[in-house]
Design an enzyme around this catalytic site. Structure first.
Site, PDB file in Angstrom:
ATOM      1  N   ARG A 212       0.852  -1.182   0.000  1.00 43.37           N
ATOM      2  CA  ARG A 212       0.000   0.000   0.000  1.00 43.37           C
ATOM      3  C   ARG A 212       0.894   1.242   0.000  1.00 43.37           C
ATOM      4  O   ARG A 212       1.893   1.294   0.704  1.00 43.37           O
ATOM      5  CB  ARG A 212      -0.898   0.027   1.251  1.00 43.37           C
TER       6      ARG A 212
ATOM      7  N   GLU B 172      -3.489   7.592  -6.023  1.00 42.79           N
ATOM      8  CA  GLU B 172      -3.380   6.914  -7.312  1.00 42.79           C
ATOM      9  C   GLU B 172      -4.460   7.410  -8.270  1.00 42.79           C
ATOM     10  O   GLU B 172      -5.633   7.455  -7.894  1.00 42.79           O
ATOM     11  CB  GLU B 172      -3.493   5.400  -7.117  1.00 42.79           C
TER      12      GLU B 172
ATOM     13  N   HIS C  38       0.124   0.077 -10.230  1.00 44.07           N
ATOM     14  CA  HIS C  38      -0.647  -0.862  -9.384  1.00 44.07           C
ATOM     15  C   HIS C  38      -0.999  -2.135 -10.157  1.00 44.07           C
ATOM     16  O   HIS C  38      -2.169  -2.506 -10.327  1.00 44.07           O
ATOM     17  CB  HIS C  38      -1.917  -0.190  -8.869  1.00 44.07           C
TER      18      HIS C  38
END
Length: 598
Positions: free
Chosen positions: A286, A315, A334
């Protein structure tokens, strides 16, 4: 809790009525219509409409799901795949649905649950995080929330290793330079992995899989995780160490911890300063576990030689992000779970969880609590809060390195054993022990499963007291065996970390730490100090907190004897600054202290 095991069943409770001895269920959302005609009299035709009802539940899939998962859902239910719904469209559709499946893009708000008018029985999140689901609203409306936490394990581990190796050999930077028409062989000299020390922070499913693969690359692997069973680590050939030892001795650090209050910005200016100069960092966990401004400074100073990041605090990150644009950073958008196999696995895992929940099965991946009988919850409510807070206190007192494996819970009560069902209390203690350093959400449904999965053995003991059984409990005591403590005074005479609490006027109180009796309300957060018992100590600590604008809610001192050792427990409404805590530790009479978040 007085409820039997059957009372915790999550079977959908569809209302029904009985009319003239016939049980009639509400109409399903799909049915066939057949018109039958006959004549009662020659000139009087009559028509009856017959509804052939389809009893299947309806599942709304609001975001793209792997075909294998959709196929599994269709074998059990009517499936409505409607993507890119606006919040208004979702609220309109949801009243016709028994289950909803989303990924991260759909917000399942309180309005969604209210719009369902009680029909929605389960929400499935295809993935791990459930930030987009209002858990409190789901629980209030009797809706179970399940996720899919295991299917992307291998994909995330493989991506972590890919970033590790790409970073070590400057793959991304070298590729960009060649495509720009350059040939800079001397600039992109990398480092070897063989013989280097990799510190895996967070030794859960993904972390342990990264460790296996790193061992295959010839790396020496150490790990930090308070819950990692030592025997599992030994089987892989990994040494469990404290957090400080891990970051101080690592050549490479791979992050696999969840984002919680205790892990937020765990890599910061202070922790970077403890690392080897030239350390390399990989993050596929994370973004928020790293202080990104501090990382940029550490990269510029050469403390961190390189970083490979798949996740970011925000993000997507800003286009002009100094971190993303840094020449020593490799960044991916990601992609940890982005393999075809992982996406299909997640689809199957969430489909199985949702179907199981609709069938009334208890879901091991449930992330919110089932409804508890109101009369039981009312009576146990203050003890439920006490149980969770004692668990949180106890685990924060563990120094780490060996892992929490054995926990003993003692209940003192004047009630007979069959009048006190402690499953809810045990679940909340488990929640307090695990959630502060885990992404798992613990409740009555999954508490025992979650504890077993982490090698955590919780035993219970009941002490019968003479007196009135009006109150369900007199006290709860939590002991953690075979661990070191960051606050030595929390160790009892028998060698375990021990905390004990009671409910007073409906409010949870801490009444014992180790061998010291205290009495402090478990509200806000807590500072524990062991000191020489002498005049002026309360004033000195109170003055430091006052200067830091920290409000003290409660203060209690427990001592062995006058002018000997004492433990002061201080309840605070705000988190003290590092400078204030440092000043408390520098008071000559203070032997040790610890700050604990509740």
């Amino acid at each position: 809790m007085a409820a039997s095991a059957s009372s915790t069943s999550l079977k959908p409770s569809t209302p029904s009525t009985t009319i003239s001895g016939l049980r009639r269920r509400p109409l399903s959302t799909t049915f066939g219509v057949t018109t039958l005609s006959f004549r009662r009299h020659r000139d009087q035709p009559c028509r009856f409409i017959v509804l052939s009802m389809d009893a299947k539940p309806t599942i709304l899939v609001a975001e793209k799901l792997g075909e294998a998962g959709v196929k599994l859902l269709k074998e059990f239910a009517n499936v409505d795949c409607s993507y890119n719904l606006s919040p208004e469209e979702l609220c309109t559709k949801i009243s016709l649905c028994d289950a909803l499946i989303v990924r991260s893009g759909t917000k399942v708000s309180r309005e969604v649950f209210e719009s369902s008018a009680g029909r929605l029985k389960v929400v499935g999140r295809a993935g791990v995080g459930i930030d987009n689901v209002d858990l409190a609203a789901a629980t209030e409306h009797g809706c179970l929330v399940v996720n899919a936490p295991t299917a992307n394990t291998v994909a995330a581990a493989e991506h972590g290793i890919a970033l590790l190796t790409a970073m070590a050999r400057n793959i991304a930077q070298a590729d960009a330079s060649v495509k720009a028409g350059k040939w800079l062989r001397s600039k992109y000299v990398g480092v070897s992995l063989v013989g280097k020390t990799l510190a895996v922070l967070g030794f859960g499913k993904v972390g342990s899989e990264v460790a296996r693969r790193a061992k295959g690359l010839g790396m020496h692997v150490i790990a930090h995780d308070p819950y990692a069973p030592a025997d599992r680590a030994r089987a892989i050939g990994v040494e469990l160490v404290s957090f400080d030892e891990a970051i101080a001795s690592a050549d490479f650090i791979s992050l696999h911890m969840p984002l919680t209050a205790s892990t937020s910005k765990v890599l910061n200016d202070e922790t970077f300063a403890k690392m080897k100069k030239g350390v390399r960092i990989v993050n596929v966990a994370r973004g928020g576990v790293i202080d990104e401004e501090a990382l940029v400074k550490a990269l510029d100073a050469g403390i961190v030689a390189q970083a490979a990041l798949d996740v970011f605090t925000v993000e997507p990150p800003a286009k002009d992000s100094k971190l993303v644009q840094h020449e020593n950073v490799t960044a991916t958008p990601h992609l940890g779970a982005s393999t075809m196999e992982a996406q299909e696995g997640v689809a199957i895992e969430i489909a199985e969880a949702v179907v199981g929940a609709l069938k009334g099965e208890l879901a091991a991946t449930a992330v919110n609590a089932p409804m508890v009988p109101a009369q039981v919850l009312t009576e146990l409510k203050p003890f439920v809060a006490l149980s969770e807070k004692l668990g949180r206190l106890a685990v924060q007192l563990v120094a780490g390195g060996t892992g929490v494996k054995t926990v003993k819970v003692t209940y003192a009560s004047a009630r007979a054993p069959d009048d006190l069902d402690t499953r809810l209390l045990r679940a909340m203690i488990t929640k307090g022990l695990i959630e502060p350093i885990s992404s798992v959400f613990v409740n009555l449904v999954n508490a025992d499963f979650t504890a077993k999965q982490r090698g955590l053995r919780i035993t219970e003991e009941r002490v019968f007291l003479d007196g009135s059984p009006e109150s369900p409990l007199e006290l709860i005591q939590v002991q953690i065996a075979n661990v070191e403590s960051k606050f030595a005074s929390a160790i009892s005479d028998s060698g375990e970390i021990k905390v004990e609490g009671r409910v007073k006027d409906g409010i949870p109180h801490l009444t014992r730490v180790g061998s010291f009796e205290v009495d402090v309300s478990l509200e806000g957060s807590l500072i524990l100090c062991r000191q020489v018992d002498q005049p002026g100590m309360i004033g000195k600590v109170g003055s430091i907190l006052a200067e830091d604008n920290v409000n003290v809610s409660f203060m209690s001192v427990g001592r062995i004897a006058p002018r000997k050792q004492a433990v002061m427990a201080i309840g605070v409404d705000e988190e003290p600054s590092k400078q204030a805590l440092k000043k408390i530790g520098e008071i000559p009479a203070v032997d040790e202290f610890v700050y604990l978040k509740l």
